[in-house]
Scaffold this active site. Structure first.
Site, PDB file in Angstrom:
ATOM      1  N   SER A 165       0.844  -1.144   0.098  1.00  0.00           N
ATOM      2  CA  SER A 165       0.065   0.207  -0.109  1.00  0.00           C
ATOM      3  C   SER A 165       0.750   1.074   0.213  1.00  0.00           C
ATOM      4  CB  SER A 165      -0.856  -0.079   1.083  1.00  0.00           C
ATOM      5  OG  SER A 165      -1.446   1.227   1.621  1.00  0.00           O
ATOM      6  N   TYR A 178      -1.839  -0.968  10.455  1.00  0.00           N
ATOM      7  CA  TYR A 178      -1.910  -1.333   8.876  1.00  0.00           C
ATOM      8  C   TYR A 178      -0.432  -0.763   8.500  1.00  0.00           C
ATOM      9  CZ  TYR A 178      -3.566  -1.174   4.257  1.00  0.00           C
ATOM     10  OH  TYR A 178      -3.824  -1.309   2.822  1.00  0.00           O
TER      11      TYR A 178
END
Length: 283
Positions: A165, A178
């Site tokens: 990401s 995350y």
């Protein structure tokens, strides 16, 4: 278990010859390769699976829900199989790779895409959610790669692609677990690339920004409802907060990048963290 070079005849009668030795110039670029895409029953993972199938791969889909069989039915007969596995569990990744061997032969291409998210400030972040996010977004990718690498080394070919990401490169508030997992995934990518640099194996990470998936669509709907905005204006507001480019990436676009990384043209691309983020990390 059979080596992938002894291509299995499955229930649909696929031929036993090694499909990857095809010299037909008209054959798709990844004809006969076996690809496992984790978290692939919808969204980014499904887009990647579709792109790999279009490039000639036989694809193993993975997820936890009932939608897996429906996803499998969207592929040509015999080209995809769904294997359920909860990759948060310590032994699940190894069992999934073993199931791939039984179904199609050992894995040539591994795409670690499965992941989850939870948003909360650090001081309020629950232990169980932290552990779950690290387990699925990072540890499962390590375990899957560890199980896939011996066969890749034996055959002198392998592609490992970790869907990280933009949060593997930069941070956002409220996403500590995350961000930590995705930064770790980029680091894992580099370590695997170094260890396999001369084995015919590459390992790369793709770092998307905003991708118009069902989950992001739900965020757009919340912004629209809260601000009394149209969906178009709400989407623009979401993009404006992080991305210079007012355009979403797509699962199909990410899938095309995966296909490129699996091909011969990308044989020396390894250890890279490739952004598809509309300029997010350029700010």
């Amino acid at each position: 278990m059979p080596d992938t070079l002894e291509v299995l005849r499955n229930a649909d009668g696929l031929p036993t010859e090694d499909l990857r030795t095809s010299r037909d110039p008209a054959a798709p670029p990844l004809y006969g390769r076996v690809a496992l895409v984790t978290g692939s029953t919808r969204g980014i993972g499904f887009g990647i699976a579709e792109a790999l199938a279009a490039a000639g791969c036989r694809v193993v889909l993975n997820g936890r829900g009932e939608e897996g069989r429906q996803a499998e039915d969207r592929f040509a007969r015999g080209q995809a199989r769904y294997v359920a596995a909860d990759l948060r569990e310590p032994r699940a990744a190894h069992a999934l790779l073993a199931a791939c061997q039984v179904e199609f032969g050992a894995v040539d291409i591994l795409v670690n895409n499965a992941g989850i998210q939870h948003v909360a400030p650090v001081e309020a972040f629950p232990d169980d959610r932290w552990e779950e996010i690290i387990a699925l977004n990072l540890t499962a990718a390590f375990r899957a790669a560890r199980s896939a690498l011996p066969g890749m080394r034996r055959r002198g070919f392998g592609r490992i692609i970790n869907i990280a990401s933009v949060h593997g490169l930069v941070a956002s508030e409220g996403k500590s677990a995350y961000v930590a997992a995705k930064h770790g995934l980029v680091g894992l990518t580099k370590a695997i690339a170094l260890e396999t640099a001369n084995d015919g194996i590459t390992c790369n990470a793709i770092c998307p920004g905003w991708v118009r998936t069902d989950l992001v669509e739900a965020q757009v709907e919340r912004i629209a409802a809260t601000g009394g905005l149209t969906m178009e204006d709400a989407a623009a507001e979401l993009l404006r907060a992080k991305q210079p480019m007012r355009r979403f990436s797509t699962p199909e676009g990410i899938g095309s990048l995966v296909v490129f990384l699996c091909g011969e043209a990308a044989a020396t691309v390894t250890g890279a963290a490739l952004t598809m983020d509309g300029g997010w990390v350029s700010v």
